[in-house]
Write a protein that holds these residues in place. Structure first.
Motif, PDB file in Angstrom:
ATOM      1  N   GLY A   1      39.188 -39.095 -39.755  1.00 22.48           N
ATOM      2  CA  GLY A   1      37.858 -38.653 -39.353  1.00 22.48           C
ATOM      3  C   GLY A   1      37.212 -39.578 -38.338  1.00 22.48           C
ATOM      4  N   LEU A   2      37.856 -40.711 -38.063  1.00 27.64           N
ATOM      5  CA  LEU A   2      37.332 -41.667 -37.083  1.00 27.64           C
ATOM      6  C   LEU A   2      38.113 -41.548 -35.779  1.00 27.64           C
ATOM      7  N   VAL A   3      37.394 -41.672 -34.665  1.00 24.92           N
ATOM      8  CA  VAL A   3      38.006 -41.532 -33.343  1.00 24.92           C
ATOM      9  C   VAL A   3      37.676 -42.754 -32.506  1.00 24.92           C
ATOM     10  N   VAL A   4      38.695 -43.300 -31.845  1.00 21.52           N
ATOM     11  CA  VAL A   4      38.481 -44.391 -30.884  1.00 21.52           C
ATOM     12  C   VAL A   4      39.167 -43.999 -29.583  1.00 21.52           C
ATOM     13  N   GLY A   5      38.436 -44.102 -28.496  1.00 20.87           N
ATOM     14  CA  GLY A   5      39.002 -43.731 -27.204  1.00 20.87           C
ATOM     15  C   GLY A   5      39.510 -42.303 -27.189  1.00 20.87           C
ATOM     16  N   ASN A   6      38.791 -41.401 -27.877  1.00 20.87           N
ATOM     17  CA  ASN A   6      39.143 -39.975 -27.955  1.00 20.87           C
ATOM     18  C   ASN A   6      40.474 -39.718 -28.667  1.00 20.87           C
ATOM     19  N   ARG A   7      40.935 -40.696 -29.435  1.00 16.35           N
ATOM     20  CA  ARG A   7      42.165 -40.519 -30.222  1.00 16.35           C
ATOM     21  C   ARG A   7      41.879 -40.830 -31.682  1.00 16.35           C
ATOM     22  N   HIS A   8      42.610 -40.192 -32.587  1.00 23.21           N
ATOM     23  CA  HIS A   8      42.313 -40.254 -34.017  1.00 23.21           C
ATOM     24  C   HIS A   8      43.012 -41.419 -34.724  1.00 23.21           C
ATOM     25  N   ILE A   9      42.254 -42.087 -35.566  1.00 23.57           N
ATOM     26  CA  ILE A   9      42.839 -43.061 -36.495  1.00 23.57           C
ATOM     27  C   ILE A   9      43.366 -42.272 -37.689  1.00 23.57           C
ATOM     28  N   ARG A  10      44.570 -42.616 -38.157  1.00 30.93           N
ATOM     29  CA  ARG A  10      45.185 -41.812 -39.220  1.00 30.93           C
ATOM     30  C   ARG A  10      45.673 -42.657 -40.393  1.00 30.93           C
ATOM     31  N   PHE A  11      45.550 -42.060 -41.573  1.00 31.80           N
ATOM     32  CA  PHE A  11      46.220 -42.581 -42.753  1.00 31.80           C
ATOM     33  C   PHE A  11      47.649 -42.038 -42.725  1.00 31.80           C
ATOM     34  N   PRO A  65      45.067 -46.041 -32.882  1.00 29.17           N
ATOM     35  CA  PRO A  65      45.317 -46.003 -31.433  1.00 29.17           C
ATOM     36  C   PRO A  65      44.807 -47.293 -30.786  1.00 29.17           C
ATOM     37  N   ILE A  66      45.564 -47.855 -29.871  1.00 29.41           N
ATOM     38  CA  ILE A  66      45.167 -49.101 -29.202  1.00 29.41           C
ATOM     39  C   ILE A  66      45.410 -48.979 -27.708  1.00 29.41           C
ATOM     40  N   VAL A  67      44.961 -49.981 -26.973  1.00 30.46           N
ATOM     41  CA  VAL A  67      45.216 -49.993 -25.536  1.00 30.46           C
ATOM     42  C   VAL A  67      46.728 -50.093 -25.324  1.00 30.46           C
ATOM     43  N   LEU A  68      47.182 -49.680 -24.181  1.00 33.72           N
ATOM     44  CA  LEU A  68      48.613 -49.665 -23.896  1.00 33.72           C
ATOM     45  C   LEU A  68      49.230 -51.041 -24.172  1.00 33.72           C
ATOM     46  N   SER A  69      50.229 -51.060 -25.044  1.00 41.33           N
ATOM     47  CA  SER A  69      50.854 -52.332 -25.443  1.00 41.33           C
ATOM     48  C   SER A  69      52.353 -52.161 -25.561  1.00 41.33           C
ATOM     49  N   ARG A  70      53.075 -53.295 -25.544  1.00 46.44           N
ATOM     50  CA  ARG A  70      54.521 -53.254 -25.669  1.00 46.44           C
ATOM     51  C   ARG A  70      54.914 -52.988 -27.117  1.00 46.44           C
ATOM     52  N   GLU A  71      55.937 -52.150 -27.315  1.00 44.10           N
ATOM     53  CA  GLU A  71      56.412 -51.830 -28.650  1.00 44.10           C
ATOM     54  C   GLU A  71      57.097 -53.038 -29.300  1.00 44.10           C
ATOM     55  N   GLY A  72      57.028 -53.085 -30.624  1.00 39.15           N
ATOM     56  CA  GLY A  72      57.734 -54.135 -31.345  1.00 39.15           C
ATOM     57  C   GLY A  72      57.011 -54.568 -32.606  1.00 39.15           C
ATOM     58  N   LYS A  73      57.690 -55.373 -33.423  1.00 39.54           N
ATOM     59  CA  LYS A  73      57.112 -55.869 -34.672  1.00 39.54           C
ATOM     60  C   LYS A  73      56.142 -57.008 -34.391  1.00 39.54           C
ATOM     61  N   ILE A  74      55.168 -57.144 -35.284  1.00 34.42           N
ATOM     62  CA  ILE A  74      54.188 -58.221 -35.178  1.00 34.42           C
ATOM     63  C   ILE A  74      54.212 -59.004 -36.488  1.00 34.42           C
ATOM     64  N   ASN A  75      54.394 -60.299 -36.402  1.00 31.32           N
ATOM     65  CA  ASN A  75      54.439 -61.149 -37.589  1.00 31.32           C
ATOM     66  C   ASN A  75      53.026 -61.542 -38.008  1.00 31.32           C
ATOM     67  N   ASP A  99      35.808 -50.124 -40.902  1.00 34.34           N
ATOM     68  CA  ASP A  99      34.405 -50.505 -40.678  1.00 34.34           C
ATOM     69  C   ASP A  99      34.266 -51.318 -39.396  1.00 34.34           C
ATOM     70  N   SER A 100      35.254 -52.165 -39.128  1.00 37.49           N
ATOM     71  CA  SER A 100      35.174 -53.009 -37.931  1.00 37.49           C
ATOM     72  C   SER A 100      35.360 -52.206 -36.653  1.00 37.49           C
ATOM     73  N   LEU A 101      36.118 -51.115 -36.740  1.00 38.31           N
ATOM     74  CA  LEU A 101      36.385 -50.291 -35.556  1.00 38.31           C
ATOM     75  C   LEU A 101      35.284 -49.281 -35.306  1.00 38.31           C
ATOM     76  N   GLY A 102      34.785 -48.687 -36.404  1.00 39.46           N
ATOM     77  CA  GLY A 102      33.752 -47.667 -36.259  1.00 39.46           C
ATOM     78  C   GLY A 102      34.216 -46.533 -35.373  1.00 39.46           C
ATOM     79  N   THR A 103      33.306 -45.930 -34.662  1.00 45.08           N
ATOM     80  CA  THR A 103      33.641 -44.892 -33.691  1.00 45.08           C
ATOM     81  C   THR A 103      33.278 -45.411 -32.307  1.00 45.08           C
ATOM     82  N   SER A 104      34.255 -45.433 -31.421  1.00 47.06           N
ATOM     83  CA  SER A 104      34.027 -46.038 -30.107  1.00 47.06           C
ATOM     84  C   SER A 104      34.694 -45.206 -29.021  1.00 47.06           C
ATOM     85  N   ASN A 105      34.128 -45.302 -27.839  1.00 44.21           N
ATOM     86  CA  ASN A 105      34.737 -44.618 -26.694  1.00 44.21           C
ATOM     87  C   ASN A 105      35.874 -45.437 -26.107  1.00 44.21           C
ATOM     88  N   ASP A 106      36.001 -46.691 -26.567  1.00 39.91           N
ATOM     89  CA  ASP A 106      37.022 -47.585 -26.031  1.00 39.91           C
ATOM     90  C   ASP A 106      38.113 -47.829 -27.067  1.00 39.91           C
TER      91      ASP A 106
END
Length: 331
Positions: free
Chosen positions: A26-36, A49-59, A105-112
């Motif tokens: 139900g939350l949207v950031v940058g016109n894209r949906h956050i999903r469970f 959804p995040i800004v364009l980033s390189r694929e891979g695992k994050i420790n 809560d930290s992300l909220g709804t944002s256009n970015d």
């Protein structure tokens, strides 16, 4: 519906579909949906959804949580980069759900679209709690397992006398918990009342010509005995309490007088002894087409349901185990 309830709902749907499932938060950031989401293995995840980033695992420095970046392009996920936060331990679902709520809560709804670091900063604030909770759960599992070993040690000492403590190998991290007269017994203890499942670790745990499994199901009860009271009972049978404490210290249990070990009491809800014979389901090197390839297998664990197997129940289960170690019966 809470985050935890959403994950539980997806998990229930997963049983019928066996595929990666997602649900719109139900939350949207940058016109894209956050999903469970729930993985095919049943692990809950948050997909952001995040800004364009390189694929891979994050420790993240957390064994219980996996994180990665991937590119979405499916009917459910819009094209672009996504950050996935996935739980790897079902026992931490409640804590993970709180973490997810905090991220949302930290992300909220944002256009970015958010940067990865914005999400990682939230996770960092939860790391200490996750480590403490995980350690607590591991400690409880360890204590339950040792309590079961001490129950059988008490039965052995009653049958064989104080010298029976020499048969106890569990504190040495040996393959089997009790060894005598070429016979071995592995004690498996649980607080679960569902079925009679025991967990087997590795290819070699069920190796042995004269091997038995003693499954013990415990139940918390004010009518039971605490860890400390059980140790005291064994010492009254002639085993030095200092000798028992030395063994326990080698298992990482440093004080039998701690609040945790004196407050919680248990009764034996059920127990069963089974011989690990040709009819016992097991995975050992000889099970493999090429036994030498067993060296290529790591972190193997599986569960066996003792309820479906032939064996002795209740007090008879303890007596059967003692008889095997005394060499009075053949496996």
């Amino acid at each position: 519906m809470s985050s935890k309830e959403r994950f539980q709902f997806l998990a229930s749907v997963l049983e019928a579909n066996n595929q990666y499932l997602t649900s719109n938060s139900g939350l949207v950031v940058g016109n894209r949906h956050i999903r469970f989401a729930v993985s095919p293995d049943g692990f809950p995840a948050l997909v952001v959804p995040i800004v364009l980033s390189r694929e891979g695992k994050i420790n993240l420095g957390l064994r219980a949580i996996r994180a990665d970046v991937f590119n979405g392009n499916s009917p459910e996920l819009e094209e672009g980069s996504f950050f996935r936060l996935e739980l790897q331990d079902h026992n931490l679902l409640q804590e993970f759900s709180y973490l997810v709520d905090d991220v949302l809560d930290s992300l909220g709804t944002s256009n970015d679209l958010p940067q990865i670091n914005r999400i990682i900063d939230v996770v960092e604030s939860w790391k200490k709690l996750f480590s403490e909770v995980l350690a607590e759960k591991i400690d409880n599992n360890k204590l339950t397992g040792v309590y079961g070993e001490l129950l059988f040690l008490e039965a052995l000492v009653t049958e064989l006398g104080p010298g029976a403590i020499e048969i106890w190998q569990g504190y040495k991290s040996e393959r089997h918990d009790f060894v005598s007269n070429d016979a071995s017994i592995e004690v498996k203890t649980s607080l679960s009342r569902e079925g009679f499942w025991v967990t087997i670790h590795g290819l070699h745990q069920l190796e042995g010509d004269k091997l038995g499994i003693l499954g013990i199901k415990l139940e918390r009860s004010p009518r039971g005995r605490s860890f400390s009271e059980l140790v005291d009972s064994i010492s009254k049978l002639g085993v030095s309490s200092s000798e028992i404490e030395k063994c326990l210290q080698k298992m990482g249990i440093n004080s039998i007088e701690s609040d945790k070990l004196t407050a919680q009491k248990y009764i034996v809800f059920d127990s069963k002894f089974c011989f690990v014979d040709d009819f016992f389901p097991k995975i050992v090197p000889s099970s493999l087409k090429n036994p030498s390839t067993g060296e290529l297998i790591q972190n193997l664990s599986y569960q066996v349901n003792l309820a479906a197997l032939k064996g002795k129940l209740g007090e008879e289960s303890f007596r059967e185990g003692c008889s095997l170690l005394r060499g009075q019966i053949e496996a």
